[in-house]
Design a protein around this motif. Structure first.
Motif, PDB file in Angstrom:
ATOM      1  N   ALA A 158       6.917   9.658  -1.459  1.00  0.00           N
ATOM      2  CA  ALA A 158       6.375   8.586  -0.974  1.00  0.00           C
ATOM      3  C   ALA A 158       6.413   8.470   0.601  1.00  0.00           C
ATOM      4  CB  ALA A 158       7.023   7.253  -1.661  1.00  0.00           C
ATOM      5  N   VAL A 159       5.435   7.361   1.052  1.00  0.00           N
ATOM      6  CA  VAL A 159       5.410   6.929   2.489  1.00  0.00           C
ATOM      7  C   VAL A 159       5.521   5.611   2.556  1.00  0.00           C
ATOM      8  CG1 VAL A 159       3.964   6.793   4.467  1.00  0.00           C
ATOM      9  CG2 VAL A 159       3.745   8.986   3.224  1.00  0.00           C
ATOM     10  N   HIS A 160       6.567   5.043   3.288  1.00  0.00           N
ATOM     11  CA  HIS A 160       6.801   3.664   3.558  1.00  0.00           C
ATOM     12  C   HIS A 160       6.583   3.278   4.911  1.00  0.00           C
ATOM     13  CE1 HIS A 160      10.197   0.519   3.141  1.00  0.00           C
ATOM     14  NE2 HIS A 160       9.028  -0.133   3.086  1.00  0.00           N
ATOM     15  N   THR A 161       5.837   2.212   5.147  1.00  0.00           N
ATOM     16  CA  THR A 161       5.612   1.801   6.367  1.00  0.00           C
ATOM     17  C   THR A 161       5.193   0.233   6.430  1.00  0.00           C
ATOM     18  OG1 THR A 161       4.489   2.108   8.576  1.00  0.00           O
ATOM     19  CG2 THR A 161       3.250   2.523   6.458  1.00  0.00           C
ATOM     20  N   HIS A 162       5.014  -0.138   7.581  1.00  0.00           N
ATOM     21  CA  HIS A 162       4.522  -1.678   7.825  1.00  0.00           C
ATOM     22  C   HIS A 162       3.139  -1.654   7.952  1.00  0.00           C
ATOM     23  CE1 HIS A 162       8.969  -1.469   9.120  1.00  0.00           C
ATOM     24  NE2 HIS A 162       8.940  -2.855   8.559  1.00  0.00           N
ATOM     25  N   ALA A 163       2.400  -2.850   7.760  1.00  0.00           N
ATOM     26  CA  ALA A 163       0.868  -2.834   7.963  1.00  0.00           C
ATOM     27  C   ALA A 163       0.697  -4.488   8.089  1.00  0.00           C
ATOM     28  CB  ALA A 163       0.288  -1.993   7.211  1.00  0.00           C
ATOM     29  N   SER A 164      -0.100  -4.774   9.078  1.00  0.00           N
ATOM     30  CA  SER A 164      -0.756  -5.923   9.012  1.00  0.00           C
ATOM     31  C   SER A 164       0.132  -7.185   8.939  1.00  0.00           C
ATOM     32  CB  SER A 164      -2.102  -6.351   8.177  1.00  0.00           C
ATOM     33  OG  SER A 164      -2.755  -4.799   8.146  1.00  0.00           O
ATOM     34  N   GLU A 165       1.239  -7.314   9.531  1.00  0.00           N
ATOM     35  CA  GLU A 165       2.022  -8.036   9.464  1.00  0.00           C
ATOM     36  C   GLU A 165       2.108  -9.456  10.647  1.00  0.00           C
ATOM     37  OE1 GLU A 165       7.071  -8.635   9.936  1.00  0.00           O
ATOM     38  OE2 GLU A 165       6.109  -6.640  10.181  1.00  0.00           O
ATOM     39  N   ASN A 166       1.297  -8.868  11.563  1.00  0.00           N
ATOM     40  CA  ASN A 166       1.078  -9.964  12.606  1.00  0.00           C
ATOM     41  C   ASN A 166      -0.024  -9.728  13.451  1.00  0.00           C
ATOM     42  OD1 ASN A 166       1.733  -9.959  15.834  1.00  0.00           O
ATOM     43  ND2 ASN A 166       3.073 -11.399  15.057  1.00  0.00           N
ATOM     44  N   ARG A 167      -0.654 -10.895  13.952  1.00  0.00           N
ATOM     45  CA  ARG A 167      -1.889 -10.816  14.364  1.00  0.00           C
ATOM     46  C   ARG A 167      -1.936  -9.884  15.637  1.00  0.00           C
ATOM     47  NH1 ARG A 167      -5.720 -14.373  11.760  1.00  0.00           N
ATOM     48  NH2 ARG A 167      -4.325 -16.130  10.691  1.00  0.00           N
ATOM     49  N   SER A 168      -1.021  -9.915  16.663  1.00  0.00           N
ATOM     50  CA  SER A 168      -0.819  -9.377  17.860  1.00  0.00           C
ATOM     51  C   SER A 168      -0.877  -7.804  17.590  1.00  0.00           C
ATOM     52  CB  SER A 168       0.201  -9.687  18.777  1.00  0.00           C
ATOM     53  OG  SER A 168       0.156 -11.093  19.031  1.00  0.00           O
ATOM     54  N   SER A 172      -8.338   5.894   6.948  1.00  0.00           N
ATOM     55  CA  SER A 172      -9.056   7.243   7.441  1.00  0.00           C
ATOM     56  C   SER A 172      -8.098   8.471   7.817  1.00  0.00           C
ATOM     57  CB  SER A 172      -9.623   6.687   8.803  1.00  0.00           C
ATOM     58  OG  SER A 172      -8.606   6.620   9.731  1.00  0.00           O
ATOM     59  N   LEU A 173      -6.935   8.233   7.503  1.00  0.00           N
ATOM     60  CA  LEU A 173      -6.058   9.229   7.797  1.00  0.00           C
ATOM     61  C   LEU A 173      -5.485  10.021   6.396  1.00  0.00           C
ATOM     62  CD1 LEU A 173      -3.545   8.034  10.520  1.00  0.00           C
ATOM     63  CD2 LEU A 173      -5.673   9.272  10.796  1.00  0.00           C
ATOM     64  N   GLY A 174      -6.028   9.402   5.414  1.00  0.00           N
ATOM     65  CA  GLY A 174      -5.647   9.761   4.179  1.00  0.00           C
ATOM     66  C   GLY A 174      -4.377   9.308   3.215  1.00  0.00           C
ATOM     67  N   LEU A 175      -3.825   8.427   4.214  1.00  0.00           N
ATOM     68  CA  LEU A 175      -2.578   7.804   3.832  1.00  0.00           C
ATOM     69  C   LEU A 175      -2.672   6.729   2.568  1.00  0.00           C
ATOM     70  CD1 LEU A 175      -0.759   7.532   7.186  1.00  0.00           C
ATOM     71  CD2 LEU A 175       0.129   8.742   5.239  1.00  0.00           C
ATOM     72  N   CYS A 176      -3.553   6.191   2.570  1.00  0.00           N
ATOM     73  CA  CYS A 176      -3.795   5.064   1.220  1.00  0.00           C
ATOM     74  C   CYS A 176      -4.138   5.854   0.048  1.00  0.00           C
ATOM     75  CB  CYS A 176      -5.087   4.049   1.797  1.00  0.00           C
ATOM     76  SG  CYS A 176      -4.623   3.105   2.976  1.00  0.00           S
ATOM     77  N   ASN A 177      -2.921   5.894  -0.718  1.00  0.00           N
ATOM     78  CA  ASN A 177      -2.823   6.262  -2.080  1.00  0.00           C
ATOM     79  C   ASN A 177      -1.748   5.834  -2.887  1.00  0.00           C
ATOM     80  OD1 ASN A 177      -0.451   8.062  -1.511  1.00  0.00           O
ATOM     81  ND2 ASN A 177      -1.866   9.166  -0.265  1.00  0.00           N
ATOM     82  N   ASP A 178      -1.674   6.169  -4.038  1.00  0.00           N
ATOM     83  CA  ASP A 178      -0.543   5.440  -4.806  1.00  0.00           C
ATOM     84  C   ASP A 178       0.989   6.017  -4.582  1.00  0.00           C
ATOM     85  OD1 ASP A 178      -0.280   8.103  -5.766  1.00  0.00           O
ATOM     86  OD2 ASP A 178      -0.954   7.448  -7.947  1.00  0.00           O
TER      87      ASP A 178
END
Length: 441
Positions: free
Chosen positions: A213-223, A242-248
């Motif tokens: 798995a890959v675990h990260t943060h995204a789109s938490e804050n407007r800034s 675009s980097l191919g990271l979005c998968n199951d």
């Protein structure tokens, strides 16, 4: 020798959502039967008369490395919270302080019925986290935090790209699959603003190579989103895609500020969303569109995030807030208690890639179980109440009588059995004094 949980009301969370007054028979690390069983002379019996027997709760976003710093980062929005408080504090960790921070957080989770977590470590001393979770007996998916980009206090943790990648692979090869598979590794780039394009591309390649798995943060804050758009030329989720990271195999914490195109990418690629309502409120980040995610069929779990962004690791509070936050936006029938409890159990199992192993009480699955005592003022009377309403709106960690992971009783009658609570608290306090002393705090 078997373990039998006797006479409880079992909230199975199986496909039919069966609820049964029965016993649970456990052999070694597995549930082998649900029914009526007479114990043998050597069997362990846990009396659950009048209690709820539930699948162990699964938190899909935690920072064990931050448990030491609870109450030390208040009244700040995300980027200031990170820059002014969290990054300096994490940079102050040594191997021992990170061990006790992880031990403290894990003990709190087990005390509150959480049996599994998805964690993001800090940049250095990551072996200490694995040593702590191995000792205390919690189920763990996570890894070293990766940061090779960023300014201001991000520089305190910034590392060379190749060094970060190699250290992550070394940790994976050392720890993935340890303790009979109870410990598993995930690549953990912190978030886009602290990771170079090169690192994220390499993480995608390595995660595919090792099937982890890959675990990260995204789109938490407007800034944060504005910073990503300025540096990478597109919105957060679209950039990751675009980097191919979005998968199951991708677990994304927060996903609050997303547009329709990003929501479609999350759904179509099978990305797992980790909802952290307490943290999102304390940092004034916003309210994630969880009900729309659920309606479109997105996989959603939940977690408490790091202790300084909510000050405790209480999954029952997260369930309660997750339900309440959506109702003013989407109506009173949105986020029913049963759906929220699903997010905290089988939904978390999906995020971990373990829905065939954990998340429900069924024969053949791992014996990750919590027993809930309803005999408290705040959960009485309970003879007529919906069990899901009880679990989501009423129950608190003190209701948890017993917690089992892999068939082993790790907490009983309010006491952790796999570590000395006094030693954990003393070690955490001494570590905090040492870390803050070095930082002049």
């Amino acid at each position: 020798m078997a373990t039998i949980i006797k006479n409880g009301t079992i909230i199975t969370m199986n496909v039919n959502r069966d609820i049964a007054k029965a016993d649970v028979l456990i052999q070694e690390d597995r549930i082998v039967g649900i029914g009526c069983f007479e114990p043998g002379p050597d069997d362990i019996v846990i009396d659950a008369e009048g209690q709820l027997v539930i699948p162990g709760l699964i938190q899909t976003h935690i920072h064990l490395c931050q448990t030491l710093f609870r109450g030390m980062a208040n009244d700040l929005e995300l980027l200031d919270w990170l820059n002014l408080r969290i990054w300096p504090l994490e940079a102050g960790h040594d191997a021992e302080s990170l061990y006790y921070s992880s031990l403290l957080g894990s003990a709190e989770l087990l005390r509150g019925g959480t049996t599994s977590l998805i964690d993001m470590g800090t940049v250095h001393h990551t072996d200490s986290i694995f040593e702590a979770v191995s000792k205390i007996g919690i189920r763990y998916l996570g890894g070293k935090c990766m940061m090779d980009h960023g300014e201001l206090n991000a520089a305190l943790l910034r590392e060379d790209t190749d060094v970060s990648l190699q250290e992550s692979v070394d940790l994976l090869e050392r720890w993935d699959g340890k303790d009979s598979g109870r410990i598993r590794y995930a690549f953990c780039p912190r978030f886009v603003p602290s990771c170079s394009d090169t690192m994220l591309r390499e993480v995608q390649s390595l995660a595919s190579q090792y099937h982890v798995a890959v675990h990260t943060h995204a789109s938490e804050n407007r800034s944060e989103i504005e910073l990503v758009e300025k540096e990478r030329g597109m919105r957060n989720i679209l950039y990751l895609d675009s980097l191919g990271l979005c998968n199951d195999r991708l677990i994304l914490a927060h996903c609050i500020h997303v547009d329709e195109e990003e929501m479609k990418v999350i759904h179509d690629r099978g990305v797992h969303v980790a909802h952290c309502p307490s943290s999102n409120m304390k940092l004034a980040s916003g309210v994630a569109p969880i009900w729309p995610y659920i309606i479109q069929g997105t996989s959603v779990g939940m977690g408490a995030d790091g202790a300084p962004s909510n000050d405790n690791l209480n999954m029952f509070m997260e369930m309660r807030l997750a339900a309440f936050l959506q109702k003013p936006l989407y109506g009173p029938t949105s986020m029913p208690a049963e759906k929220v409890f699903e997010m905290a159990t089988i939904g978390g199992a999906r995020a971990m890639g373990m829905e065939n192993e954990i998340g429900s009480i069924e024969s053949g699955k791992k014996a990750d179980i919590a027993v809930i005592d309803l005999d408290y003022l705040h959960s009485s009377p309970h003879s007529k109440a919906s069990v899901y309403a009880q679990l989501v709106y009423q129950v608190q960690p003190q209701n948890v009588f017993c917690t089992l992971v892999d068939g082993k009783t790790v907490m009983l009658n309010g006491k952790i059995l796999t570590a000395s609570e006094e030693e954990v608290k003393a070690g955490a306090e001494a570590s905090l004094q040492r870390v803050t002393g070095k930082l002049g705090m």
